[in-house]
Design a protein around this motif. Structure first.
Motif, mmCIF file in Angstrom:
data_model
loop_
_atom_site.group_PDB
_atom_site.id
_atom_site.type_symbol
_atom_site.label_atom_id
_atom_site.label_comp_id
_atom_site.label_asym_id
_atom_site.label_seq_id
_atom_site.Cartn_x
_atom_site.Cartn_y
_atom_site.Cartn_z
ATOM 1 N N THR A 2 35.441 -17.247 -36.603
ATOM 2 C CA THR A 2 35.857 -16.778 -37.915
ATOM 3 C C THR A 2 36.565 -15.439 -37.814
ATOM 4 O O THR A 2 36.195 -14.578 -37.025
ATOM 5 N N PRO A 153 18.225 -11.332 -34.260
ATOM 6 C CA PRO A 153 18.074 -12.766 -34.520
ATOM 7 C C PRO A 153 19.437 -13.453 -34.373
ATOM 8 O O PRO A 153 20.482 -12.843 -34.593
ATOM 9 N N ARG A 154 19.408 -14.728 -34.028
ATOM 10 C CA ARG A 154 20.650 -15.458 -33.779
ATOM 11 C C ARG A 154 21.604 -15.395 -34.977
ATOM 12 O O ARG A 154 22.811 -15.211 -34.804
ATOM 13 N N THR A 155 21.072 -15.533 -36.199
ATOM 14 C CA THR A 155 21.953 -15.526 -37.366
ATOM 15 C C THR A 155 22.655 -14.179 -37.523
ATOM 16 O O THR A 155 23.848 -14.126 -37.853
ATOM 17 N N ALA A 156 21.943 -13.088 -37.299
ATOM 18 C CA ALA A 156 22.549 -11.763 -37.400
ATOM 19 C C ALA A 156 23.581 -11.550 -36.302
ATOM 20 O O ALA A 156 24.637 -10.948 -36.530
ATOM 21 N N ARG A 157 23.285 -12.053 -35.115
ATOM 22 C CA ARG A 157 24.223 -11.914 -33.997
ATOM 23 C C ARG A 157 25.506 -12.706 -34.254
ATOM 24 O O ARG A 157 26.611 -12.206 -34.048
ATOM 25 N N ARG A 158 25.368 -13.941 -34.704
ATOM 26 C CA ARG A 158 26.545 -14.759 -34.972
ATOM 27 C C ARG A 158 27.364 -14.164 -36.113
ATOM 28 O O ARG A 158 28.602 -14.207 -36.103
ATOM 29 N N ARG A 159 26.688 -13.592 -37.106
ATOM 30 C CA ARG A 159 27.405 -12.954 -38.198
ATOM 31 C C ARG A 159 28.192 -11.743 -37.701
ATOM 32 O O ARG A 159 29.347 -11.526 -38.095
ATOM 33 N N TYR A 160 27.575 -10.963 -36.809
ATOM 34 C CA TYR A 160 28.263 -9.806 -36.251
ATOM 35 C C TYR A 160 29.523 -10.242 -35.503
ATOM 36 O O TYR A 160 30.607 -9.661 -35.687
ATOM 37 N N GLU A 181 26.193 -16.878 -26.265
ATOM 38 C CA GLU A 181 24.790 -17.243 -26.416
ATOM 39 C C GLU A 181 24.145 -17.492 -25.055
ATOM 40 O O GLU A 181 22.975 -17.156 -24.837
#
Length: 253
Positions: A2, A153-160, A181
């Motif tokens: 993104t 957390p994975r969601t925070a990492r992917r968002r970053y 990952e």
């Protein structure tokens, strides 16, 4: 991947005042008002209108050669360091690690979706060094960025990663979330992150997270790291790793 999210809308005068601060801070010396006007693409009268309150509040100072950073910025920097948990213990730890390894040492922190290098042993006059204090734009390619993102957390990492992107800096840079990952899994298993020529082709970085103090700021993850020429790292990697681990352990005492 993104695309990075667009900057939120701000009043034009505020945005231009901040652009002036950034331009003066990034310049190698004082900057004249005419140069600032050309850089911002606005009139000289507008620049002078903004320079007035910036100098009155001490964010900038006017010299014979132009405008330079003012004393208020130093106070803001001290406050920023304090809010991110850089106390005397950490400030003293960096030069000790530098003496023990011969490598430059860094303190970096994550908070509210941003990674910032807070302090380092790099001389302030060495503006050509590849890793300097300030907002980190290469977190996916640096050891301190990797170890901080691995702690999230994975969601925070992917968002970053989605917000900041994964630009390629060298042929070693990881540029996909899937590969990153896999790197995160390795970092978590070792408790140590390594970036060999991923952000800068000539340098290798090592990093580890620091324990969160009981009275530390909430939501902050902190990292200790070193960087050195890759050829030097290949000869001394065991020594460097051990010294970094010892330094991090003393920070928790």
């Amino acid at each position: 991947m993104t695309r990075p999210a667009p900057r939120p809308a701000v009043p034009q005068s505020v945005d231009r005042a901040l652009e002036i601060l950034d331009a003066v801070a990034d310049a190698p010396g004082p900057v004249g008002a005419k140069v600032l006007a050309r850089r911002l693409g606005c009139s000289l009268s507008t620049v002078y209108h903004l320079l007035g309150p910036l100098t009155a509040r001490g964010h900038l100072v006017r010299t014979g050669a132009g405008y330079a950073p003012g004393p208020r910025l130093a106070a803001l920097h001290r406050s920023h360091r304090r809010h991110l948990g850089l106390g005397p213990q950490i400030a003293e730890l960096l030069p000790r690690l530098r003496r023990a390894t011969g490598a430059e040492a860094y303190f970096t922190a994550y908070r509210d979706g941003r990674i910032v290098m807070i302090d380092s042993t790099v001389p302030v006059t060495d503006v050509a060094h590849p890793f300097l204090p300030g907002p980190e734009t290469r977190a996916h390619a640096t050891a301190h960025g990797k170890v901080l993102l691995a702690a999230l957390p994975r969601t925070a990492r992917r968002r970053y990663l989605a917000e900041h992107g994964m630009a390629r800096f060298t042929d070693r840079t990881i540029t996909t979330a899937e590969r990153f990952e896999a790197e995160v899994a390795q970092v978590r298993g070792q408790g140590l992150a390594v970036s060999m020529g991923e952000a800068d082709p000539g340098f290798t970085c090592l990093a580890t997270t620091l324990p969160q103090p009981a009275d530390g700021p909430e939501g902050v993850v902190r990292a200790l790291s070193v960087s050195l020429p890759t050829a030097d790292f290949r000869r001394r990697h065991g020594e460097i790793r051990a010294a970094l681990a010892r330094a991090a352990a003393t920070a928790s005492l």
